[in-house]
Enzyme design. Structure first.
Site, PDB file in Angstrom:
ATOM      1  N   ASP A 294     -28.956  33.966  26.392  1.00  0.00           N
ATOM      2  CA  ASP A 294     -28.847  33.993  27.845  1.00  0.00           C
ATOM      3  C   ASP A 294     -29.449  35.286  28.414  1.00  0.00           C
ATOM      4  O   ASP A 294     -29.209  36.379  27.885  1.00  0.00           O
ATOM      5  CB  ASP A 294     -27.349  33.925  28.205  1.00  0.00           C
ATOM      6  CG  ASP A 294     -27.083  33.691  29.669  1.00  0.00           C
ATOM      7  OD1 ASP A 294     -27.444  32.616  30.164  1.00  0.00           O
ATOM      8  OD2 ASP A 294     -26.482  34.572  30.314  1.00  0.00           O
TER       9      ASP A 294
ATOM     10  N   GLU B  27     -33.940  32.699  26.793  1.00  0.00           N
ATOM     11  CA  GLU B  27     -33.977  32.367  28.209  1.00  0.00           C
ATOM     12  C   GLU B  27     -34.515  33.594  28.923  1.00  0.00           C
ATOM     13  O   GLU B  27     -33.772  34.518  29.244  1.00  0.00           O
ATOM     14  CB  GLU B  27     -32.577  32.031  28.764  1.00  0.00           C
ATOM     15  CG  GLU B  27     -32.676  31.524  30.192  1.00  0.00           C
ATOM     16  CD  GLU B  27     -31.608  32.008  31.155  1.00  0.00           C
ATOM     17  OE1 GLU B  27     -31.482  31.429  32.242  1.00  0.00           O
ATOM     18  OE2 GLU B  27     -30.909  32.998  30.860  1.00  0.00           O
TER      19      GLU B  27
END
Ligand code: GLC
Ligand code: MG
Length: 565
Positions: free
Chosen positions: A209, A276
């Site tokens: 993330d 990401e």
């Protein structure tokens, strides 16, 4: 290029499960791990290779689990560690890999580290794990710099009555998500342990993330807001001039993690990580997938591209160019839990055609949206590389635009209310998956309603309504995924053809041994496109296409010639 069979991720289709909205096994209105396990056969039959599961760790759920209070456990809302073990084992039995989400940029404010920091004095070891800064006695309300939260408002909040003494702390997202200090050695060591914890439980990898955010420019200088960029979320999330995005130092962390992953990898089970990283321009993403870093990165440049032939041709060509240069597979993605579902997004008027954290938009024509979504997916799944699907896109689910304000949960909605740029937030792509039309229409009295209301249209799009209907979006996905595998498309090579301006045509040579190429042609024009006489349609985004390809339709063509006009 042929690859050793162990490189499963180079050709994988990876299905994103957003746990709270996937399948609810205990009737509390919230999806859970046993619900996922029970539906793994559905995913195997769909034809995907792996699942990526968004966070299910203990969390106050201020950002739907991306606010992690404990990295090595399961939130009771979703089940238990035993349930996670069962999920992983069941997936492996079915031949599916499992990727879990790793959220290293920030913790929840309920994490024991942040609680300890609040109870400790400024300058303490406990505070050094986060980004605390002193409050200026003469200017109590001005934060240490001008950084803004991605969810709106300042990226700094003051601790309120912390027993250790008040300071500012940095949060690039919600105020309940304090940023960690990755300059702190204990933070680094602890995350090594988090990786090992899940690898020991058998996971096949991690989705990382905010992989471009963990290192901040020393001195935390102000963001210089350039006029051209100001006010756009995409630019704010991506700019290389932003002192908290895409700093070189992040790559040291990934080299360290790659060694851990490699130490767990076997010939048949390579453990992977996927970044990401919302970085621009597209060349910057290649830095994340150098041979000793991430295996993959999400191709947000592709996701961000509007429904425009020239733009798509360019981004597809560029995607291969930058990834080939570092030996990484190109990835493809059209939807995820942060963007407007592509069955809606691709039909938005150009001025509304944003992908992320969108403000109010007018509901576009559903038929156009679904035609384009099916065409975009048929294009994407025809391209060599690895592809990501987001739960519900195989049903053609639209973005739900009319969720009542009092049911919304995304912090973006709350943090931007009353500002110049109010945003609806991301709840519209997070509405629970409809498994049965009847359950949508006649909710069981003994079960709680889904955490976000399902609109009437979800009944028509339910899994049980589409299964076995050859014209359905679900069966389209199934047939494309099976054909993709059968033809060996993912391992092939691609050449973007120069065509008339309103088609995207890609010649795919599936494997070294295969005879003949597959031509992928998407028609984004205003007239039908005629299939060349020496080619046959082997897949189409609309039923019944044989010789003439309608507007907003993609076909896969077999046959010797590759000539396209
Ligand atoms: C990522 C996640 C998003 C989350 C944010 C903060 O962008 O995909 O859902 O809100 O990080 O963790
Ligand atoms: Mg449940």
């Amino acid at each position: 290029m042929s690859h050793a069979p162990t490189d499963w991720w180079r050709r994988a289709v990876i299905y994103q499960v957003y746990p709270r909205s996937f399948a609810d096994s205990d009737g509390d209105g919230l999806g859970d791990l046993p619900g996922i396990t029970a539906h793994l056969p559905y995913l195997r039959d769909l034809g995907v290779d792996a699942v990526w599961i968004s966070p299910f760790y203990p969390s106050p759920q201020k950002d739907a689990g991306y606010d992690v209070a404990d990295y090595c456990d399961v939130d009771p809302l979703f089940g238990s560690l035993d349930d996670a073990d069962t999920l992983i084992a069941t997936a492996h039995d079915l031949g599916l890999r499992v990727i879990v989400d790793l959220v290293p940029n920030h913790t929840s404010d309920r994490h024991e580290w942040f609680q300890a920091a609040l109870a400790s004095a400024p300058g303490s070891l406990e505070r050094d794990r986060y980004m605390f800064r002193d409050i200026d006695e003469n200017d109590l309300d001005t934060p240490p710099n001008n950084w803004e939260s991605n969810f709106g408002g300042a990226a700094w909040s003051k601790t309120e009555g912390a027993t250790g003494g008040d300071q500012w702390y940095l949060h690039l997202f919600d105020s309940s998500q304090p940023d960690l200090n990755w300059g702190n050695q204990e933070v680094r060591d602890t995350f090594d342990g988090v990786l090992r914890f899940w690898l020991d439980r058998g996971v096949d990898g991690f989705r990382v993330d905010v992989a471009h955010g963990m290192i901040k420019e020393p001195g935390l200088p102000d963001v210089e807001i350039r006029d051209a960029e100001a006010g756009t979320d995409d630019a704010a999330m991506a700019s290389t001039s932003t002192p908290y995005w895409d700093r070189d130092g992040v790559h040291d962390i990934y080299r360290r993690w790659r060694k851990i992953l490699d130490s767990y990898s076997t010939d048949t089970a390579e453990r992977i990580m996927v970044a990401e990283a919302w970085v621009q321009p597209i060349d910057r993403i290649a830095r994340y997938v150098r041979p000793d870093e991430h295996h993959q990165a999400f191709n947000f440049s592709f996701l961000d591209t509007r429904w425009d032939a020239a733009a798509l041709r360019e981004v597809i060509g560029e995607s291969y160019r930058v990834n080939d240069a570092v030996g990484a597979p190109t990835t493809w993605v059209l939807s995820n839990h942060d963007v407007i579902r592509h069955a809606t997004r691709l039909a938005l008027a150009p001025e509304e055609a944003v992908t992320q954290l969108a403000g109010p938009v007018t509901e576009p024509d559903r038929t156009v949206g679904l035609d384009r979504a099916r065409a975009a997916t048929t294009l994407m799944l025809g391209l060599p590389g690895s592809a990501y699907l987001y739960q519900g896109e195989e049903l053609g689910l639209p973005e739900v635009l009319d969720i009542p304000d009092d049911r919304r949960q995304d912090p973006t909605f709350f943090r931007t209310r009353g500002t110049d740029t109010p945003e609806l937030g991301r709840d519209g792509c997070r509405v629970p998956v409809p498994w049965s039309a009847d359950e949508v229409r006649n909710p069981a009295a003994d079960k709680a309603a889904p955490w976000l209301p399902q609109p009437e249209i979800f009944a028509d799009l339910a899994v049980d309504r589409q299964t076995g209907d050859a014209a359905s979006t679900l069966e389209l996905y199934r047939s494309l995924l099976h054909l993709r595998k059968e033809l060996g498309i993912a391992d092939g090579t691609a050449r973007v053809l120069e065509t008339r301006t309103d088609t995207v045509a890609v010649e795919v040579t599936p494997t070294e041994e295969a005879d003949g190429s597959v031509l992928i042609v998407a028609n984004l024009g205003t007239d039908d496109w005629l299939v060349p006489a020496d080619r046959q349609v082997i897949a189409a985004s609309r039923p019944g296409v044989t010789t003439s390809v309608p507007v907003d339709c993609t076909v896969w063509l077999a046959g010797p010639g590759s000539h396209v006009e």
